[in-house]
Design a protein around this motif. Structure first.
Motif, PDB file in Angstrom:
ATOM      1  N   THR A 182       0.831  -1.206   0.000  1.00 32.34           N
ATOM      2  CA  THR A 182       0.000   0.000   0.000  1.00 32.34           C
ATOM      3  C   THR A 182       0.864   1.254   0.000  1.00 32.34           C
ATOM      4  OG1 THR A 182      -1.784  -1.130   1.174  1.00 32.34           O
ATOM      5  CG2 THR A 182      -1.773   1.269   1.259  1.00 32.34           C
ATOM      6  N   GLY A 183       1.931   1.236   0.790  1.00 30.69           N
ATOM      7  CA  GLY A 183       2.856   2.358   0.793  1.00 30.69           C
ATOM      8  C   GLY A 183       3.488   2.574  -0.565  1.00 30.69           C
ATOM      9  N   ARG A 242      -1.298  -1.211  -8.962  1.00 32.55           N
ATOM     10  CA  ARG A 242      -2.374  -2.144  -8.627  1.00 32.55           C
ATOM     11  C   ARG A 242      -2.011  -3.559  -9.034  1.00 32.55           C
ATOM     12  NH1 ARG A 242      -6.592  -0.356  -5.266  1.00 32.55           N
ATOM     13  NH2 ARG A 242      -7.079   1.820  -5.755  1.00 32.55           N
ATOM     14  N   ALA A 243      -1.398  -3.701 -10.215  1.00 32.80           N
ATOM     15  CA  ALA A 243      -1.000  -5.028 -10.677  1.00 32.80           C
ATOM     16  C   ALA A 243       0.061  -5.634  -9.764  1.00 32.80           C
ATOM     17  CB  ALA A 243      -0.483  -4.936 -12.114  1.00 32.80           C
ATOM     18  N   LEU A 249       0.337  -9.903  -3.388  1.00 33.41           N
ATOM     19  CA  LEU A 249      -0.547 -10.293  -2.285  1.00 33.41           C
ATOM     20  C   LEU A 249      -1.599 -11.304  -2.734  1.00 33.41           C
ATOM     21  CD1 LEU A 249      -1.144  -6.791  -0.645  1.00 33.41           C
ATOM     22  CD2 LEU A 249       0.525  -8.535   0.001  1.00 33.41           C
ATOM     23  N   ARG A 250      -1.236 -12.151  -3.671  1.00 36.49           N
ATOM     24  CA  ARG A 250      -2.197 -13.159  -4.129  1.00 36.49           C
ATOM     25  C   ARG A 250      -2.613 -14.082  -2.986  1.00 36.49           C
ATOM     26  NH1 ARG A 250      -2.889 -13.663  -9.610  1.00 36.49           N
ATOM     27  NH2 ARG A 250      -3.764 -15.731  -9.287  1.00 36.49           N
ATOM     28  N   TRP A 251      -1.745 -14.239  -2.003  1.00 39.94           N
ATOM     29  CA  TRP A 251      -2.046 -15.104  -0.864  1.00 39.94           C
ATOM     30  C   TRP A 251      -2.939 -14.438   0.164  1.00 39.94           C
ATOM     31  CZ3 TRP A 251      -0.464 -12.718   3.561  1.00 39.94           C
ATOM     32  CH2 TRP A 251       0.501 -11.707   3.416  1.00 39.94           C
ATOM     33  N   HIS A 252      -3.097 -13.110   0.072  1.00 38.69           N
ATOM     34  CA  HIS A 252      -3.855 -12.386   1.083  1.00 38.69           C
ATOM     35  C   HIS A 252      -5.352 -12.540   0.831  1.00 38.69           C
ATOM     36  CE1 HIS A 252      -5.034  -8.876   3.619  1.00 38.69           C
ATOM     37  NE2 HIS A 252      -3.964  -9.253   4.307  1.00 38.69           N
TER      38      HIS A 252
END
Length: 260
Positions: A182-183, A242-243, A249-252
């Motif tokens: 996010t940062g 965004r990509a 973070l696909r695991w999130h």
């Protein structure tokens, strides 16, 4: 998200863009706005085509992207390192809290007189502004991420005598990773804004200075054309961030929910 839903949002975005183009084309031709100040979109497109055909445009584009990327990279490295160290040591966090809260709200543009005195219109001026603005975006997010680590999990790792490096890698980093990404997304946008601002106000080489030169010379259509290019860069930067966020973070749970 269904397949129809995935296509609906881009289609609506393109429709909105087409409406804006139509309005910008029609308003000056109908005499509602003086075309000396707002030319039709077709004239902007023609000016953009002329700009793209010149070597100066690509040189300015490369200078802008290079300054943005370098400043963002330095800010990310410094912000992540400082955030992990400060956030992991309660004494450091308490000792630096007031300093961070004092310096973070200071707008980077307030430093323009200082960087002009130090570096003039050289690229270093823009680099300082970009790093300063983007650094706080990353640092604050990393501090929140480190603070979000479950103390039970951390104490368990310590009870099993995990090394400090192992605690950072297996406990702290997975928790802080969403905050770091996010940062990065916030810092990428802020870095681009400050890079263009420095070029426009200070005269650092790049697209911002090209916009200023076109405006001062009365080339209105070329000015709008360069502004459109900057806008397209901003959209590309945001989409790329965004990509990266989705891939990292696909695991999130939040990303898996959006992809499902």
């Amino acid at each position: 998200m269904t397949r129809v839903g995935r296509w609906r949002q881009p289609a609506l975005g393109l429709l909105g863009l087409a409406l804006v183009v139509a309005v910008v084309e029609a308003v000056p031709r109908l005499g509602l706005v003086d075309r000396r100040f707002l030319p039709p979109f077709s004239e902007m497109a023609a000016a953009l085509a002329e700009q793209v055909a010149t070597g100066d445009f690509w040189t300015a584009l490369g200078q802008t992207l290079r300054g943005w990327a370098l400043g963002l990279a330095v800010a990310m490295a410094a912000g992540v390192a400082a955030g992990v160290v400060i956030g992991s040591v309660p004494f450091l966090r308490a000792a630096t809290a007031s300093t961070i809260e004092f310096l973070r709200p200071v707008p980077s543009v307030a430093l323009i007189p200082l960087v002009v005195l130090l570096y003039g219109s050289r690229p270093q001026s823009a680099l300082v502004l970009v790093i300063y603005a983007a650094f706080w975006q990353v640092l604050v997010q990393v501090l929140h991420g480190v603070a979000d680590v479950d103390p039970v999990v951390r104490d368990t790792a310590r009870s099993y005598r995990f090394s400090r490096r192992a605690v950072v890698r297996t406990v702290l980093w997975p928790t802080a990773m969403p905050y770091v990404v996010t940062g990065f997304r916030l810092a990428a946008a802020v870095a681009l804004i400050l890079e263009i601002t420095a070029e426009l106000i200070i005269g650092v080489p790049g697209l911002g200075r090209a916009i200023g030169v076109a405006q001062s010379s009365g080339a209105v259509a070329a000015t709008y054309a360069l502004v459109i290019v900057v806008g397209l860069i901003g959209v590309t930067v945001n989409a790329s961030a965004r990509a990266v966020e989705r891939r990292a973070l696909r695991w999130h749970t939040s990303v898996r929910r959006d992809l499902s």
